[in-house]
Design a protein around this motif. Structure first.
Motif, short mmCIF file in Angstrom:
data_model
loop_
_atom_site.label_atom_id
_atom_site.label_comp_id
_atom_site.label_asym_id
_atom_site.label_seq_id
_atom_site.Cartn_x
_atom_site.Cartn_y
_atom_site.Cartn_z
N MET A 95 9.03 -1.16 -18.20
CA MET A 95 9.40 0.02 -17.45
C MET A 95 9.73 -0.37 -16.01
SD MET A 95 6.70 2.92 -18.63
CE MET A 95 7.79 4.31 -18.67
N THR A 96 10.51 0.43 -15.36
CA THR A 96 10.82 0.21 -13.96
C THR A 96 10.51 1.47 -13.17
OG1 THR A 96 13.12 0.83 -14.32
CG2 THR A 96 12.61 -1.51 -14.39
N ALA A 97 10.31 1.27 -11.90
CA ALA A 97 9.97 2.38 -11.02
C ALA A 97 11.17 3.25 -10.75
CB ALA A 97 9.43 1.82 -9.71
N LYS A 98 10.90 4.45 -10.26
CA LYS A 98 11.96 5.39 -9.88
C LYS A 98 12.57 5.02 -8.53
CE LYS A 98 9.72 8.99 -12.50
NZ LYS A 98 8.95 10.23 -12.47
N ILE A 99 11.92 4.14 -7.79
CA ILE A 99 12.41 3.66 -6.50
C ILE A 99 13.40 2.53 -6.77
CG2 ILE A 99 11.76 2.60 -4.30
CD1 ILE A 99 10.44 5.26 -4.50
N SER A 100 14.51 2.51 -6.07
CA SER A 100 15.52 1.47 -6.26
C SER A 100 15.24 0.28 -5.36
CB SER A 100 16.90 2.04 -5.94
OG SER A 100 17.86 1.00 -5.89
N TYR A 101 15.47 -0.90 -5.88
CA TYR A 101 15.33 -2.13 -5.13
C TYR A 101 16.20 -2.09 -3.87
CZ TYR A 101 15.03 -7.22 -4.38
OH TYR A 101 14.80 -8.47 -3.86
N ALA A 102 17.37 -1.48 -3.98
CA ALA A 102 18.30 -1.38 -2.85
C ALA A 102 17.78 -0.46 -1.74
CB ALA A 102 19.66 -0.90 -3.33
N ASP A 103 16.82 0.38 -2.05
CA ASP A 103 16.31 1.36 -1.08
C ASP A 103 15.12 0.87 -0.26
OD1 ASP A 103 18.22 3.21 -1.85
OD2 ASP A 103 16.91 4.11 -3.36
N VAL A 104 14.66 -0.35 -0.51
CA VAL A 104 13.50 -0.84 0.22
C VAL A 104 13.85 -2.11 0.98
CG1 VAL A 104 11.82 0.15 -1.38
CG2 VAL A 104 12.56 -2.20 -1.69
N GLU A 105 13.09 -2.36 2.01
CA GLU A 105 13.23 -3.60 2.77
C GLU A 105 11.84 -4.03 3.20
OE1 GLU A 105 14.31 -1.76 7.13
OE2 GLU A 105 15.96 -2.06 5.70
N VAL A 106 11.73 -5.27 3.60
CA VAL A 106 10.45 -5.76 4.10
C VAL A 106 10.02 -4.87 5.27
CG1 VAL A 106 9.27 -7.69 5.22
CG2 VAL A 106 10.84 -8.12 3.32
N GLY A 107 8.80 -4.42 5.21
CA GLY A 107 8.27 -3.53 6.25
C GLY A 107 8.28 -2.06 5.86
N THR A 108 8.95 -1.71 4.76
CA THR A 108 8.93 -0.32 4.30
C THR A 108 7.49 0.10 4.07
OG1 THR A 108 11.09 -0.50 3.22
CG2 THR A 108 9.64 1.28 2.47
N GLU A 109 7.08 1.20 4.73
CA GLU A 109 5.71 1.69 4.58
C GLU A 109 5.63 2.72 3.48
OE1 GLU A 109 3.56 2.68 8.10
OE2 GLU A 109 4.47 1.02 9.22
N LEU A 110 4.61 2.61 2.66
CA LEU A 110 4.34 3.57 1.60
C LEU A 110 3.49 4.69 2.16
CD1 LEU A 110 5.08 0.83 0.25
CD2 LEU A 110 3.55 1.47 -1.60
N PRO A 111 3.57 5.88 1.58
CA PRO A 111 2.67 6.95 2.03
C PRO A 111 1.21 6.53 1.83
CG PRO A 111 4.42 7.83 0.66
CD PRO A 111 4.51 6.33 0.57
N GLY A 112 0.40 6.74 2.85
CA GLY A 112 -1.00 6.37 2.78
C GLY A 112 -1.83 7.38 1.99
N LEU A 113 -3.07 7.03 1.82
CA LEU A 113 -3.98 7.87 1.04
C LEU A 113 -5.38 7.72 1.62
CD1 LEU A 113 -4.45 9.51 -1.64
CD2 LEU A 113 -4.75 7.31 -2.76
N THR A 114 -6.08 8.84 1.74
CA THR A 114 -7.48 8.81 2.13
C THR A 114 -8.31 9.32 0.96
OG1 THR A 114 -6.94 9.22 4.45
CG2 THR A 114 -9.20 9.68 3.77
N VAL A 115 -9.29 8.54 0.57
CA VAL A 115 -10.14 8.88 -0.57
C VAL A 115 -11.56 9.11 -0.06
CG1 VAL A 115 -11.11 8.02 -2.74
CG2 VAL A 115 -8.73 7.50 -2.15
N THR A 116 -12.17 10.20 -0.49
CA THR A 116 -13.57 10.47 -0.19
C THR A 116 -14.41 10.03 -1.38
OG1 THR A 116 -12.98 12.34 1.22
CG2 THR A 116 -15.24 12.26 0.40
N VAL A 117 -15.45 9.26 -1.09
CA VAL A 117 -16.36 8.77 -2.14
C VAL A 117 -17.74 9.32 -1.85
CG1 VAL A 117 -17.23 6.74 -3.33
CG2 VAL A 117 -15.05 6.61 -2.12
N THR A 118 -18.29 10.06 -2.78
CA THR A 118 -19.64 10.59 -2.66
C THR A 118 -20.53 9.94 -3.73
OG1 THR A 118 -19.26 12.41 -4.20
CG2 THR A 118 -18.76 12.82 -1.85
N ARG A 119 -21.79 10.22 -3.66
CA ARG A 119 -22.70 9.71 -4.71
C ARG A 119 -22.30 10.28 -6.07
NH1 ARG A 119 -27.80 7.74 -2.44
NH2 ARG A 119 -27.11 6.64 -0.57
#
Length: 142
Positions: free
Chosen positions: A1-25
């Motif tokens: 399978m391949t991603a929906k993102i195209s190789y032509a659309d990215v370059e070195v340094g392209t930042e991905l959307p970040g994520l914050t995860v909360t971890v509880t007991r």
């Protein structure tokens, strides 16, 4: 399978959307049940402290799994991940309160490889601690 993102659309340094995860007991109890990892360092504060930890800690594999979500959410196809690895550098300490611990996850394209492959470098921090090192995924783009 391949991603929906195209190789032509990215370059070195392209930042991905970040994520914050909360971890509880409670998160740790659910993960222990799903993974079968009932090591008391993940749920028993007294035991964790007795073995030299500051408190109960999150499962390393939980942290690793949460980190790759930055990549799979960006790709839209978890099957496009070809390779993934991390080094565990510090534990995620999970206090016994309603707030838990936060894991901040970020990703950036680190290299464009051959044949539509891209290396994504990930960072994972909890508080001021870098909890994963050398966190890298190789993915196949369209």
């Amino acid at each position: 399978m391949t991603a929906k993102i195209s190789y032509a659309d990215v370059e070195v340094g392209t930042e991905l959307p970040g994520l914050t995860v909360t971890v509880t007991r409670a998160t740790l109890v659910r993960y222990a049940g799903a993974s079968g990892d009932f090591n008391p360092i993940h749920w028993n504060e007294k035991f964790a402290v007795e073995v030299g930890l500051p408190d109960v800690i999150a499962h390393g594999m939980f942290t690793m799994a949460e980190a790759i979500r930055v990549v799979t959410d960006w790709l839209g196809d978890p099957g496009a991940v070809v390779e993934y690895g991390v080094k565990f550098t510090k534990p995620v300490v999970v206090p016994n309160d309603d707030k838990g611990a936060q894991i901040e996850l970020r990703g950036k394209v680190g290299a464009l490889l051959d044949d539509g492959l891209v290396r994504v470098d990930l960072t994972a921090t909890s508080g001021s601690d870098k909890v994963l090192g050398m966190a890298r995924a190789v993915v196949r783009l369209a």
